[in-house]
Design an enzyme around this catalytic site. Structure first.
Site, PDB file in Angstrom:
ATOM      1  N   LYS A  72      21.245 -31.976   8.085  1.00 39.99           N
ATOM      2  CA  LYS A  72      21.766 -33.352   7.335  1.00 39.99           C
ATOM      3  C   LYS A  72      22.472 -34.918   9.010  1.00 39.99           C
ATOM      4  O   LYS A  72      23.314 -34.182   9.762  1.00 39.99           O
ATOM      5  CB  LYS A  72      22.849 -32.866   6.737  1.00 39.99           C
ATOM      6  CG  LYS A  72      22.843 -32.409   5.679  1.00 39.99           C
ATOM      7  CD  LYS A  72      23.584 -32.599   4.631  1.00 39.99           C
ATOM      8  CE  LYS A  72      23.190 -31.831   3.675  1.00 39.99           C
ATOM      9  NZ  LYS A  72      22.194 -32.388   2.694  1.00 39.99           N
ATOM     10  N   GLU A  89      19.537 -25.277   0.292  1.00 42.67           N
ATOM     11  CA  GLU A  89      20.097 -23.866   0.007  1.00 42.67           C
ATOM     12  C   GLU A  89      20.924 -23.923  -1.711  1.00 42.67           C
ATOM     13  O   GLU A  89      20.909 -22.299  -1.623  1.00 42.67           O
ATOM     14  CB  GLU A  89      21.434 -23.895   1.316  1.00 42.67           C
ATOM     15  CG  GLU A  89      22.688 -24.396   0.982  1.00 42.67           C
ATOM     16  CD  GLU A  89      22.559 -26.154  -0.073  1.00 42.67           C
ATOM     17  OE1 GLU A  89      23.418 -26.268   0.000  1.00 42.67           O
ATOM     18  OE2 GLU A  89      21.405 -26.777   0.638  1.00 42.67           O
ATOM     19  N   ARG A 123      19.289 -24.086  -4.487  1.00 46.57           N
ATOM     20  CA  ARG A 123      18.510 -22.948  -4.948  1.00 46.57           C
ATOM     21  C   ARG A 123      18.311 -22.233  -4.875  1.00 46.57           C
ATOM     22  O   ARG A 123      18.216 -20.867  -5.933  1.00 46.57           O
ATOM     23  CB  ARG A 123      16.725 -24.195  -5.118  1.00 46.57           C
ATOM     24  CG  ARG A 123      16.417 -24.222  -3.983  1.00 46.57           C
ATOM     25  CD  ARG A 123      15.469 -25.381  -3.821  1.00 46.57           C
ATOM     26  NE  ARG A 123      15.820 -25.937  -3.904  1.00 46.57           N
ATOM     27  CZ  ARG A 123      14.864 -27.752  -3.819  1.00 46.57           C
ATOM     28  NH1 ARG A 123      14.005 -27.674  -3.884  1.00 46.57           N
ATOM     29  NH2 ARG A 123      15.397 -28.511  -3.305  1.00 46.57           N
TER      30      ARG A 123
END
Length: 462
Positions: free
Chosen positions: A242, A314, A316
């Site tokens: 990110k 990640e 899920r």
């Protein structure tokens, strides 16, 4: 933190709650002694407007608070809490024409406005809060359970990742279990592989703080309710890193876990007649040589293979293993909560809790519960035509399809593939209030928990 109502036998000061069209009648009646004063300062009963009422000896005889117009109340939930925040310490009672729902909202707002997160300011001594005499006809135990469960959720989300990693989240859950006589176990590190939780292990293996699956059980009789909460204690995005702007709030990526623990506290405190289970996959999604890589293919607990097209999708993955495990126990109702997608925020913003279900009866019960619990939710669809989007061809499922649309829906459809048997609700929450609101200071917040609590009676036929 501890919340309380004032002793009902206390000599409490009156807080007159007035709508704009009730001011003139008040000034001609109970408020005649202060009519000149209130006219001089221009009191108009705007929502949350507060004026203290002086007594002859220089003390405070009471206060008036504006309840505003119906439009103002629709636009600002818990608006009366603005007045509560300005009240001096002492015991207070509500005076005014409030129906049961309005009195409930006022009492709940009063409690929630007392929340403080002072863990990192140990020298700060907050002023004593004003206490409310619980209005007649309300259930003080239920209101206190709601406030205390919400405070637990907020505390967990507000705590930075340095002090709220997988081990600390485990300790918080174990402490909750001990308080209410629940059983608790944790499956940690390499044991996850031995016990067939491969995707939880894969997501968390790059962190020096071992991944784990946390499991709380409470209650001996009644229908089975299982709550599954995403416990990603910090999310860097993994190798699909990110940007800093996207990472700043990632201490809240365990907001799903925090919310189901807050709800579990409410359920246990109220001793609801059900069998409760809470499952939390607790991990950190960090960067290291052993981190999962884009295009890796993972085999889930259920046996479905998943192509990892984005290591930043990640949540899920860890939820999938936990949901498959939950179904093996045959719950009557399965609920997952996760801070899962930015797409949900684009769709409904930070204040609404979007949810998914194929069951219209669950939806109706939840919508009624949301209204009763002053906890807004919004139904989004499990839209079957998008199912093909999450099938990459090389594996059974794709964790991050490059479709470019409907990101929250495709994530929900992914999770649904791991649920077989129980009635199912999935929440894609935000878990954070971006600016100070009445009874909701900037920071961590629970979403959907009160709506579920109020809807459980109908959902599970309690």
């Amino acid at each position: 933190m501890t919340f309380a109502f004032a002793d009902p036998s206390a000599a409490a000061r009156p807080l007159y709650v007035l709508r704009p069209d009730e001011v003139s009648g008040f000034l001609a009646g109970p408020g005649a002694a202060w009519a000149g004063w209130l006219r001089a300062i221009g009191f108009e009963a705007g929502l949350g407007e507060l004026r203290l009422l002086p007594e002859a000896g220089g003390g405070i005889a009471g206060a008036v608070a504006g309840y505003g117009t119906a439009l103002a109340r629709r636009r600002l939930r818990f608006g009366l809490a603005k007045a509560v925040a300005a009240l001096p310490a002492g015991d207070w009672r509500l005076e005014g024409v409030l129906d049961r729902a309005e009195a409930t909202e006022a009492a709940l707002a009063w409690l929630l406005s007392g929340y403080r997160f002072d863990r990192y300011r140990p020298g700060r001594k907050p002023a004593a809060p004003p206490l409310l005499v619980c209005p007649q006809g309300l259930d003080p135990a239920r209101l206190l359970a709601m406030a205390e469960g919400e405070a637990l959720t907020r505390d967990l989300i507000n705590t930075p990742a340095e002090d709220m990693g997988p081990a600390e989240l485990e300790a918080a859950m174990a402490a909750l279990a001990a308080r209410y006589g629940a059983t608790f176990q944790a499956i940690r590190g390499e044991e996850l592989l031995a016990r067939n939780f491969p995707m939880i292990h894969a997501v968390g293996r790059a962190s020096p703080r071992a991944p784990r699956l946390l499991d709380l059980r409470w209650g001996e009789t009644g229908p089975k309710l299982t709550l599954v909460g995403k416990g990603v204690c910090f999310d860097t995005g993994g190798l699909n890193l990110k940007p800093s702007s996207g990472m700043n709030l990632m201490k809240k990526d365990m907001g799903g876990a925090a919310t189901v623990l807050g709800l579990a506290r409410m359920v246990m405190a109220l001793n609801l007649p059900l069998r409760l289970r809470v499952l939390v996959p607790a991990v950190e999604n960090l960067v290291a040589g052993n981190a999962i890589k884009p295009k890796d293919i993972l085999t889930s607990r259920k046996g479905l293979t998943v192509e990892v097209n984005d290591t930043d999708a990640e949540g899920r993955l860890v939820l999938a293993d936990a949901l498959a495990y939950a179904c093996e126990d045959g719950p009557d109702l399965l609920v997952s909560m996760a801070t899962l997608t930015g797409a949900a925020r684009v769709a409904v913003g930070p204040d609404l809790a979007p949810y998914y279900t194929d069951d219209p009866e669950l939806s109706a019960a939840l919508e009624a519960g949301a209204k009763a619990g002053f906890d807004p939710v919004w139904r989004l669809p499990f839209h079957d035509p998008y199912d093909s989007v999450i099938e990459p061809g090389i594996a059974d499922l794709d964790n991050a399809p490059g479709y470019g649309f409907a990101g929250s829906i495709t994530a929900a459809l992914f999770l649904r593939r791991f649920v077989e048997g129980p009635r199912y609700l999935h929440f894609d929450i935000y878990g954070h209030t971006p600016r100070d609101q009445p009874a909701r200071p900037k920071g961590g917040v629970g979403q959907g928990a009160r709506a579920l609590l109020e809807g459980l009676s109908e959902m599970l036929k309690l």
